[in-house]
Design a protein around this motif. Structure first.
Motif, PDB file in Angstrom:
ATOM      1  N   GLY A   1      35.138  12.894  26.463  1.00  0.00           N
ATOM      2  CA  GLY A   1      33.702  12.595  26.444  1.00  0.00           C
ATOM      3  C   GLY A   1      33.378  11.130  26.237  1.00  0.00           C
ATOM      4  O   GLY A   1      32.234  10.788  25.909  1.00  0.00           O
ATOM      5  N   LYS A   2      34.338  10.248  26.469  1.00  0.00           N
ATOM      6  CA  LYS A   2      34.099   8.804  26.267  1.00  0.00           C
ATOM      7  C   LYS A   2      33.044   8.270  27.229  1.00  0.00           C
ATOM      8  O   LYS A   2      32.132   7.554  26.818  1.00  0.00           O
ATOM      9  N   THR A   3      33.193   8.632  28.496  1.00  0.00           N
ATOM     10  CA  THR A   3      32.253   8.105  29.494  1.00  0.00           C
ATOM     11  C   THR A   3      30.835   8.562  29.175  1.00  0.00           C
ATOM     12  O   THR A   3      29.893   7.764  29.179  1.00  0.00           O
ATOM     13  N   THR A   4      30.715   9.859  28.850  1.00  0.00           N
ATOM     14  CA  THR A   4      29.411  10.410  28.502  1.00  0.00           C
ATOM     15  C   THR A   4      28.812   9.651  27.315  1.00  0.00           C
ATOM     16  O   THR A   4      27.655   9.214  27.354  1.00  0.00           O
TER      17      THR A   4
ATOM     18  N   GLY B   1      39.097  13.583  29.301  1.00  0.00           N
ATOM     19  CA  GLY B   1      37.980  14.520  29.201  1.00  0.00           C
ATOM     20  C   GLY B   1      37.428  14.682  27.792  1.00  0.00           C
ATOM     21  O   GLY B   1      36.752  15.667  27.481  1.00  0.00           O
TER      22      GLY B   1
ATOM     23  N   LEU C   1      32.332  19.004  19.226  1.00  0.00           N
ATOM     24  CA  LEU C   1      30.907  19.184  18.907  1.00  0.00           C
ATOM     25  C   LEU C   1      30.090  19.035  20.196  1.00  0.00           C
ATOM     26  O   LEU C   1      30.626  18.621  21.234  1.00  0.00           O
TER      27      LEU C   1
HETATM   28  N1  LIG Z   1      30.945  17.202  23.745  1.00  0.00           N
HETATM   29  C1  LIG Z   1      31.170  17.763  24.939  1.00  0.00           C
HETATM   30  N2  LIG Z   1      31.266  19.107  25.042  1.00  0.00           N
HETATM   31  C2  LIG Z   1      31.511  19.677  26.235  1.00  0.00           C
HETATM   32  N3  LIG Z   1      31.642  19.005  27.384  1.00  0.00           N
HETATM   33  C3  LIG Z   1      31.575  17.672  27.350  1.00  0.00           C
HETATM   34  C4  LIG Z   1      31.321  16.984  26.133  1.00  0.00           C
HETATM   35  N4  LIG Z   1      31.292  15.673  26.389  1.00  0.00           N
HETATM   36  C5  LIG Z   1      31.509  15.522  27.714  1.00  0.00           C
HETATM   37  N5  LIG Z   1      31.676  16.733  28.304  1.00  0.00           N
HETATM   38  C6  LIG Z   1      31.990  16.976  29.718  1.00  0.00           C
HETATM   39  O1  LIG Z   1      33.384  16.784  29.911  1.00  0.00           O
HETATM   40  C7  LIG Z   1      33.654  16.102  31.106  1.00  0.00           C
HETATM   41  C8  LIG Z   1      34.426  14.803  30.819  1.00  0.00           C
HETATM   42  O2  LIG Z   1      33.622  13.928  30.090  1.00  0.00           O
HETATM   43  P1  LIG Z   1      33.753  12.353  30.186  1.00  0.00           P
HETATM   44  O3  LIG Z   1      32.676  11.754  29.367  1.00  0.00           O
HETATM   45  O4  LIG Z   1      33.881  11.932  31.597  1.00  0.00           O
HETATM   46  O5  LIG Z   1      35.142  12.169  29.420  1.00  0.00           O
HETATM   47  P2  LIG Z   1      36.184  10.958  29.456  1.00  0.00           P
HETATM   48  O6  LIG Z   1      35.471   9.740  29.896  1.00  0.00           O
HETATM   49  O7  LIG Z   1      36.645  10.870  28.052  1.00  0.00           O
HETATM   50  O8  LIG Z   1      37.259  11.394  30.362  1.00  0.00           O
HETATM   51  C9  LIG Z   1      32.300  15.861  31.766  1.00  0.00           C
HETATM   52  O9  LIG Z   1      32.084  16.868  32.727  1.00  0.00           O
HETATM   53  C10 LIG Z   1      31.304  16.009  30.639  1.00  0.00           C
HETATM   54  O10 LIG Z   1      30.073  16.509  31.068  1.00  0.00           O
END
Ligand SMILES: Nc1ncnc2c1ncn2[C@@H]1O[C@H](COP(=O)(O)OP(=O)(O)O)[C@@H](O)[C@H]1O
Ligand SMILES: Cc1cn([C@H]2C[C@H](O)[C@@H](COP(=O)(O)OP(=O)(O)O)O2)c(=O)[nH]c1=O
Length: 681
Positions: free
Chosen positions: A473-476, A471, A644
């Motif tokens: 935020g890598k995927t995002t 969680g 952030l």
């Molecule tokens: N900088 C951020 N601050 C708050 N929430 C975030 C942030 N980046 C991503 N998220 C949220 O956190 C969740 C996990 O993000 P995701 O990109 O899937 O992480 P990962 O791929 O690292 O597990 C998603 O619901 C996303 O919308």
């Protein structure tokens, strides 16, 4: 990589007029090297009974006289040479050089050596630009590079031949004199100078009979060396690889200059004569040839870039040893090693420029290197002897033992230290195996194990990995970066681990199945590695090979952090298995989104998978390991604070990625559009 539309040049020596000019150049080159050896030897011999300082200055004076005219009058003479018929210029110059060189042994005073050297060098100022301007007249454009390479080959390749010839002349002279006492006036330096004069005469003949040289066409431009250096650096200095190469090659040149500069007085101090001087001089070049042919083969499994820095560092260490050990036989052997290291560095440098420097920059890099190499050599050789003289000769006595340390030792020591520093710098600037210890690589190479070139070495693409805990935020972020890159016209492959191939999907199902409780840590590590191997082979490498940008969610670091630190497997084992699985492929940039697990885990929706359901303390270990990996290689990592806002994080990543982006438009397309009229609305 083959460049479309470029014909393979046929043998440029098949071209008879060029062959004739090239032969003349070869003969002159051989003569020039004999000249340097004979004159420095003669200067040393003429002052043999004198003080150490006088001897150093006498030899140094010859080098300075050799360099001075080119520095002071170079561009001026170039412009002047333009006004004359080139063939006649070269012919007259050869005759003049013949007469002046022949006069040196006849007059035989130190003063005349200096005056004659100045005269010959002034004449050279006309001969060289006339020759340089003639080559393009005799050789078609597409063979010019081959012709220049051949010129370079004889310029340096004739040195060992001259050195061995000189040593042989000295030995033959000694033998002859002991057999026939009436020949006691016969000096090897005189014979060498006579041969040198003869070389100019042969060249004069060859040039005179070369009818294909046009009288004059177009200006011969000889830009000032200083201007070339400054402009060249502006152009090539921005590229990290080129910078490393240039620093390395110039350092090697400077160290070599130190050896050449003080070799004569150094050999006298060791009690050696002309033959020993010739042998030491020749040993450098023999070593170079050995290094070029055998050294590279012996260590062919080692990363070329690493070998480059390593060779220069070892050369420096050997030079330090030469400075400290006062035994002629050992010194000759060490000199061969020194030459071998220099040879390896030189040929790798040249090959790397040919292979890895972009097309548009290659020509400039070569010419920059040539002009700076000349300036460096000149400065070092000019400074070496006066410095040695300034330091003088010292003796340290400790009871029975007495150790001698003189100016030439000091110069060699400084040259060695310089090479060591430069070697380190080159290693740092160009290392393509960050994270793999040099010693491991070296041991593997000596054992002949296969070295797998990684990402950047033979593939044009760019590889960016995203790492971080659950969680974070890598995927995002990887999605945002992929969109941003596609907007700029890049071919982008966005992918993730585990599970981006057919087999990978099945592995993923096993790996993340929360019901799969009993999986052993090693089996888990191997399955992630198996997934990765398939991923690299089927997805990442093909994309990089065609020049795409690969954006990958998780890569090797995840295994190091989760299986290594999380599951407490030995990190070296995890690293080794992964290096084998990926063939050593590493990302150009790894973006670590650093988020405390207490925050990341709460962001996740849905049921926790097998790994997510590990205790918080497991995830803390993982985070710590990610940070440690990034800290060990700051150049290859970007660490962003995952707390952030997503927009802030994206901006930070864009800034960093921007620095390493290749030109999105292929060079050929740019050349074509550059000629089109601009359309404005
Ligand atoms: N900088 C951020 N601050 C708050 N929430 C975030 C942030 N980046 C991503 N998220 C949220 O956190 C969740 C996990 O993000 P995701 O990109 O899937 O992480 P990962 O791929 O690292 O597990 C998603 O619901 C996303 O919308
Ligand atoms: C690539 C890789 C992933 N993992 C783990 C970390 C994750 O918990 C899981 C990948 O699941 P995934 O659903 O892709 O999680 P995320 O969105 O956080 O990347 O596999 C390893 O333990 N080792 C590895 O080498």
């Amino acid at each position: 990589m083959t460049v479309p539309g470029r014909r393979r040049p046929t043998n440029v020596l098949a071209n008879a007029p060029f062959r004739r000019l090239w032969t003349a150049m070869s003969v002159c080159s051989l003569g020039d090297w004999l000249n340097i050896l004979a004159l420095t030897a003669l200067a040393g011999n003429l002052t043999r009974g004198d003080d150490y300082r006088v001897q150093s200055l006498a030899v140094g004076g010859v080098f300075i006289a050799k360099m001075l005219p080119a520095v002071l009058l170079g561009p001026l003479a170039g412009a002047f040479a333009d006004r004359f018929d080139r063939r006649l210029t070269m012919f007259a110059s050869d005759l003049a050089r013949f007469a002046v060189v022949l006069s040196i042994p006849i007059i035989g005073s130190y003063q005349w050596i200096i005056v004659a050297t100045l005269l010959v060098e002034c004449v050279n100022l006309f001969w060289v630009p006339a020759k340089d301007a003639t080559v393009p007249n005799l050789v078609p454009k597409d063979q010019l590079e081959a012709a220049n390479r051949l010129n370079l080959l004889v310029t340096y390749g004739s040195a060992p031949v001259a050195a061995l010839l000189f040593a042989a002349l000295s030995v033959a002279g000694d033998t002859l004199r002991s057999l026939v006492p009436s020949l006691s006036g016969l000096d090897p330096t005189s014979v060498a100078l006579a041969l040198n004069a003869l070389a100019y005469l042969v060249s004069a003949f060859l040039i005179f009979t070369l009818r294909d040289i046009p009288k004059r066409d177009g200006a011969i431009s000889t830009p000032s060396v200083l201007k070339q250096v400054v402009e060249g650096w502006r152009f090539v200095g921005g590229d990290r690889l080129v910078r490393g190469l240039i620093i390395g090659m110039l350092g090697a040149f400077a160290a070599g200059g130190a050896v050449v500069g003080v070799a004569k007085i150094y050999v006298i101090a060791l009690g050696g004569g002309d033959a020993a001087y010739g042998v030491v001089f020749g040993a450098v070049f023999v070593g170079m040839a050995l290094g070029m042919f055998f050294g590279l083969r012996l260590l062919s499994e080692l990363s070329r870039r690493r070998l480059f820095g390593l060779a220069i560092t070892v050369a420096g260490l050997v030079l330090v040893a030469i400075a400290l050990i006062h035994n002629l036989a050992i010194v000759v052997m060490l000199t061969v090693v020194l030459g071998a290291c220099a040879g390896i560095a030189w040929i790798i440098g040249y090959t790397l420029i040919g292979l890895e420097v972009q097309d548009a920059m290659r020509g400039r890099t070569f010419s920059f290197l040539q002009s700076t190499a000349r300036v460096t050599l000149l400065l070092v050789v000019a400074v070496a002897n006066p410095l040695a003289a300034l330091f003088g000769e010292h003796r340290f006595d400790a009871g029975e033992l007495s150790y001698r340390f003189d100016g030439s030792n000091l110069v060699l020591l400084l040259g060695g230290a310089l090479a060591v520093v430069v070697g380190f710098l080159a290693l740092r600037h160009m290392d393509d195996r960050k994270g793999v210890p040099l010693s491991d690589d070296l041991i593997a190479a000596v054992r002949g194990e296969r070295f797998r070139p990684e990402g950047g070495e033979d593939m044009p693409g760019l590889f960016i990995a995203f790492e971080g805990g659950e969680g974070s935020g890598k995927t995002t972020q990887s999605r945002m970066i992929a969109i941003w890159l596609r907007d700029q016209g890049y071919d982008v492959v966005q992918t993730r681990e585990p599970g981006s191939t057919k087999v990978g999907m099945r592995l993923r199902a096993i790996l993340l199945d929360a019901a799969e409780r009993g999986l052993s840590p090693r089996a888990e590590a191997l399955m992630y590695a198996a997934d990765r191997s398939e991923h690299v082979e089927k997805v990442i490498r093909p994309a990089l090979r065609r020049g795409a940008i690969v954006v990958c969610d998780r890569y090797v670091d995840s295994s190091l952090a989760y299986q290594g630190a999380g599951r407490a497997l030995a990190p070296e084992d995890v690293a080794k298995v992964n290096s084998w699985a990926t063939g050593g492929l590493l990302p150009h940039l790894t973006v670590l989104i650093d988020t405390p697990p207490s925050i990341g885990l709460t962001r996740l929706g849905g049921a926790a998978d097998r790994i997510e359901s590990e205790p918080l303390e497991f995830h803390e270990r993982v985070r710590k390991e990610f940070r440690a990996l990034a800290a060990a290689n700051p150049e290859r990592y970007l660490v962003v604070d995952g707390t952030l806002t997503p927009e802030q994080i994206t901006r930070a990543i864009q800034d960093r990625v921007h620095e390493i982006l290749p030109d999105p438009v292929p060079q050929e397309a740019e050349d074509a559009t550059g000629t089109m009229p601009a359309i404005r609305d």
